[in-house]
Scaffold this active site. Structure first.
Site, mmCIF file in Angstrom:
data_model
loop_
_atom_site.group_PDB
_atom_site.id
_atom_site.type_symbol
_atom_site.label_atom_id
_atom_site.label_comp_id
_atom_site.label_asym_id
_atom_site.label_seq_id
_atom_site.Cartn_x
_atom_site.Cartn_y
_atom_site.Cartn_z
ATOM 1 N N ASP A 28 0.815 3.592 4.419
ATOM 2 C CA ASP A 28 -0.261 4.278 3.704
ATOM 3 C C ASP A 28 -1.388 4.636 4.668
ATOM 4 O O ASP A 28 -1.932 5.726 4.642
ATOM 5 C CB ASP A 28 -0.801 3.402 2.555
ATOM 6 C CG ASP A 28 -1.096 1.965 2.989
ATOM 7 O OD1 ASP A 28 -0.699 1.563 4.104
ATOM 8 O OD2 ASP A 28 -1.735 1.239 2.203
ATOM 9 N N ASN A 42 -2.497 -3.464 13.953
ATOM 10 C CA ASN A 42 -1.888 -4.811 13.997
ATOM 11 C C ASN A 42 -0.583 -4.871 13.218
ATOM 12 O O ASN A 42 0.398 -5.453 13.678
ATOM 13 C CB ASN A 42 -2.849 -5.856 13.414
ATOM 14 C CG ASN A 42 -4.048 -6.100 14.312
ATOM 15 O OD1 ASN A 42 -3.980 -5.884 15.516
ATOM 16 N ND2 ASN A 42 -5.154 -6.522 13.733
ATOM 17 N N THR A 43 -0.565 -4.263 12.048
ATOM 18 C CA THR A 43 0.636 -4.287 11.206
ATOM 19 C C THR A 43 1.781 -3.561 11.906
ATOM 20 O O THR A 43 2.917 -4.043 11.945
ATOM 21 C CB THR A 43 0.353 -3.600 9.846
ATOM 22 O OG1 THR A 43 -0.783 -4.206 9.251
ATOM 23 C CG2 THR A 43 1.537 -3.705 8.911
ATOM 24 N N ARG A 64 -5.013 0.702 -6.882
ATOM 25 C CA ARG A 64 -3.791 1.299 -6.326
ATOM 26 C C ARG A 64 -3.251 2.430 -7.204
ATOM 27 O O ARG A 64 -2.546 3.313 -6.745
ATOM 28 C CB ARG A 64 -2.682 0.251 -6.205
ATOM 29 C CG ARG A 64 -2.974 -0.849 -5.204
ATOM 30 C CD ARG A 64 -1.696 -1.627 -4.903
ATOM 31 N NE ARG A 64 -1.928 -2.892 -4.248
ATOM 32 C CZ ARG A 64 -2.094 -3.061 -2.930
ATOM 33 N NH1 ARG A 64 -2.069 -2.023 -2.143
ATOM 34 N NH2 ARG A 64 -2.288 -4.264 -2.423
ATOM 35 N N GLY A 91 0.764 -1.244 0.000
ATOM 36 C CA GLY A 91 0.000 0.000 0.000
ATOM 37 C C GLY A 91 0.794 1.293 0.000
ATOM 38 O O GLY A 91 0.346 2.299 -0.537
ATOM 39 N N ASP A 108 -4.820 1.434 10.636
ATOM 40 C CA ASP A 108 -6.212 1.076 10.900
ATOM 41 C C ASP A 108 -6.277 0.471 12.314
ATOM 42 O O ASP A 108 -6.256 1.215 13.291
ATOM 43 C CB ASP A 108 -6.610 0.097 9.781
ATOM 44 C CG ASP A 108 -8.061 -0.323 9.797
ATOM 45 O OD1 ASP A 108 -8.925 0.528 9.970
ATOM 46 O OD2 ASP A 108 -8.340 -1.511 9.617
#
Ligand code: IMP
Ligand code: MG
Length: 179
Positions: free
Chosen positions: A103, A109-110, A168, A48, A106
């Site tokens: 990017d 978690n990442t 994208r 992303g 949210d």
């Protein structure tokens, strides 16, 4: 283009190229000031963040290098809650000052997974730059240091962000239209 159709979902225009560019500029100014006379390793999270990373780095004036990790947590329009590392970091990161380039943040978690990977490699410092941030969805306590635009908890697309691999390439950002 005001509306985009992908599979059975309609997306409406949300952030213009100018709004995106000003946010990228704002983040670059903050990073250039924070890391004056230092060296930064930018770690961009694929897929992303490729477009944001490219535009951001053109505005960075401090000494820097860039590397990439590939992580995946979303399937379609939903987070899976599990983050997998698809391409990892091979270089020696001991003592390095890292800026993670995302990017969008949210659930976080990442970011949490990446922080754990970087801390294992004894980096000197970690900060995060993200173009978009969904505060209502964020569930972690890690700091998000450089934020472009805070957005509501809605699914967005374009400027690197995808729906099922598509969208994208769009230069504006669109959001899912509610029926
Ligand atoms: P997190 O791990 O839940 O913070 O999600 C981070 C990743 O999920 C982002 O880097 C994106 O790749 C993807 N993602 C989260 N929200 C959206 C969205 O609204 N549209 C497209 N991708 C998203
Ligand atoms: Mg991402």
């Amino acid at each position: 283009m005001q509306e985009i159709q992908i599979h059975n979902s309609t997306f409406e225009s949300y952030l213009t190229e100018n709004e995106i560019d000003s946010s990228v500029q704002k983040i670059a100014v903050a990073i250039n000031s924070e890391y004056q006379d230092r060296h930064v390793l930018f770690i961009a999270v694929l897929n992303g963040s490729f477009m944001f990373c490219s535009d951001l780095l053109k505005k960075i004036t401090v000494s820097c290098a860039v590397s990439f990790v590939k992580m995946q947590s979303y399937e379609g329009q939903e987070t899976t809650g599990k983050v997998s590392e698809l391409i990892g970091l091979s270089e020696d990161l001991n003592g390095v000052d890292v800026v993670i380039v995302e990017d969008i943040v949210d659930t976080g978690n990442t970011l949490e997974k990446l922080y754990a990977l970087l801390n294992d490699k004894s980096v000197n410092s970690i900060k995060t730059a993200t173009l978009l941030y969904k505060p209502e969805a964020y569930k972690k306590n890690l700091p998000i240091d450089f934020v472009g635009i805070e957005i509501p908890n809605e699914f967005v697309l374009g400027y690197g962000l995808d729906y099922d691999g598509l969208g994208r390439n769009l230069s504006k950002i669109y959001k899912l239209k509610k029926h």
